[in-house]
Design an enzyme around this catalytic site. Sequence first.
Site, PDB file in Angstrom:
ATOM      1  N   LYS A 112       0.859  -1.182   0.000  1.00  0.00           N
ATOM      2  CA  LYS A 112       0.000   0.000   0.000  1.00  0.00           C
ATOM      3  C   LYS A 112       0.896   1.233   0.000  1.00  0.00           C
ATOM      4  O   LYS A 112       1.308   1.720   1.044  1.00  0.00           O
ATOM      5  CB  LYS A 112      -0.904  -0.037   1.227  1.00  0.00           C
ATOM      6  CG  LYS A 112      -2.288   0.512   0.929  1.00  0.00           C
ATOM      7  CD  LYS A 112      -3.309   0.130   1.977  1.00  0.00           C
ATOM      8  CE  LYS A 112      -4.595   0.888   1.753  1.00  0.00           C
ATOM      9  NZ  LYS A 112      -5.366   0.458   0.579  1.00  0.00           N
ATOM     10  N   GLU A 139      -6.986  -6.061 -10.311  1.00  0.00           N
ATOM     11  CA  GLU A 139      -7.922  -5.356  -9.426  1.00  0.00           C
ATOM     12  C   GLU A 139      -8.241  -3.996 -10.022  1.00  0.00           C
ATOM     13  O   GLU A 139      -7.896  -3.719 -11.163  1.00  0.00           O
ATOM     14  CB  GLU A 139      -7.355  -5.253  -8.011  1.00  0.00           C
ATOM     15  CG  GLU A 139      -6.046  -4.507  -7.900  1.00  0.00           C
ATOM     16  CD  GLU A 139      -5.618  -4.280  -6.438  1.00  0.00           C
ATOM     17  OE1 GLU A 139      -6.482  -3.969  -5.604  1.00  0.00           O
ATOM     18  OE2 GLU A 139      -4.427  -4.397  -6.162  1.00  0.00           O
TER      19      GLU A 139
END
Length: 341
Positions: free
Chosen positions: A184, A220
């Site tokens: 992230k 994704e």
Amino acid sequence: MEKKNIDWSNLGFAYQKTDYRYVSNYKNGAWDEGELTTDDTITMSECAGVLQYAQTVFEGLKAYTTEDGRTVMFRPDLNASRLVDSAKRLEIPAFPEDKFIEAVAKTVKANEGFVPPYGTGATLYVRPYIFGSSPVIGVKPAEEYQFRVFTTPVGPYFKGGAKPITIKVSDYDRAAPNGTGHIKAGLNYAMSLHAIVTAHEEGFDENMYLDAGSRTYVEETGGANFLFVTKDGKVVTPKSDSILPSITRRSLVYVAKEYLGLEVEERKVAFDEVKDFAECGLCGTAAVISPVGKIYDHGKEICFPSGMDEMGPITKKLYETLTGIQMGRIEAPEGWLYEIK
Ligand SMILES: *Cc1c(COP(=O)(O)O)cnc(C)c1O
């Protein structure tokens, strides 16, 4: 603590300053004690590692009020360990997991007046992050870092029910094989901005990214993992080393198996098989699941049988079970709700 006078149900997803934030600095090879502060600004070198070479990683979780009035966070231990993984990949010193939990809990506690009441659909979004703060000009990791946690109240993701969205298969790539797609990091978002602005201009809500290596497998979106349902009711979710391990997706997989008795496949998903699925959703902390009604692929459309009016039936069951667990209406697995006392 008395709640702030906020129109909770009409909040959007925007930054709003709250009273306290947590700050810990890393210097001479160690993290300091850390403390809460009311100062919402940061002063640092113009040459800080984060400003020059984007050396920063972050997390996102939420605090909210359960049906029986507890203030809780959802699985913060997984955010703590994921931040360690993210930090290591960018040569950032890891922030200890127990200190992470303590820091987010302290920050939420100090801002308890901003934790929305039960039933409003709003939550207190919690944003922990670490960045290189000392000067770096030759390419190398910074020597000093700051770990910081702020909170901001955010509104219900779906106002007036979850409407299915339309997404497009992007011509851009999100993450390279052996790159940083699994962590992230702000850098993954910086490079996705042009793609999402372009998609919005073309009238789409989100991008579907395919694997950058072969452009044949589903990865994704910019900030949420995919979950599909087959026509015979199996849950399928893409597996890849370059997607971000969503805590929501991992929780939904558990809920599907253990609460709903569904079969779950975590495997590579070829884009070619997407047209055969019955339902599609995007999962992440913000929305839990956003239903996808349509996928646009270079002039061709894939329309899921669940349609553009509501969530598919299995997606809906998953959504209702997980939000029920989060809100304390359904018994949670051990350790999923962390109470702020
Ligand atoms: C944060 C994030 C998600 C969702 O993860 P959650 O832990 O469920 O919030 C999915 N994809 C990307 C790229 C993300 O950054």
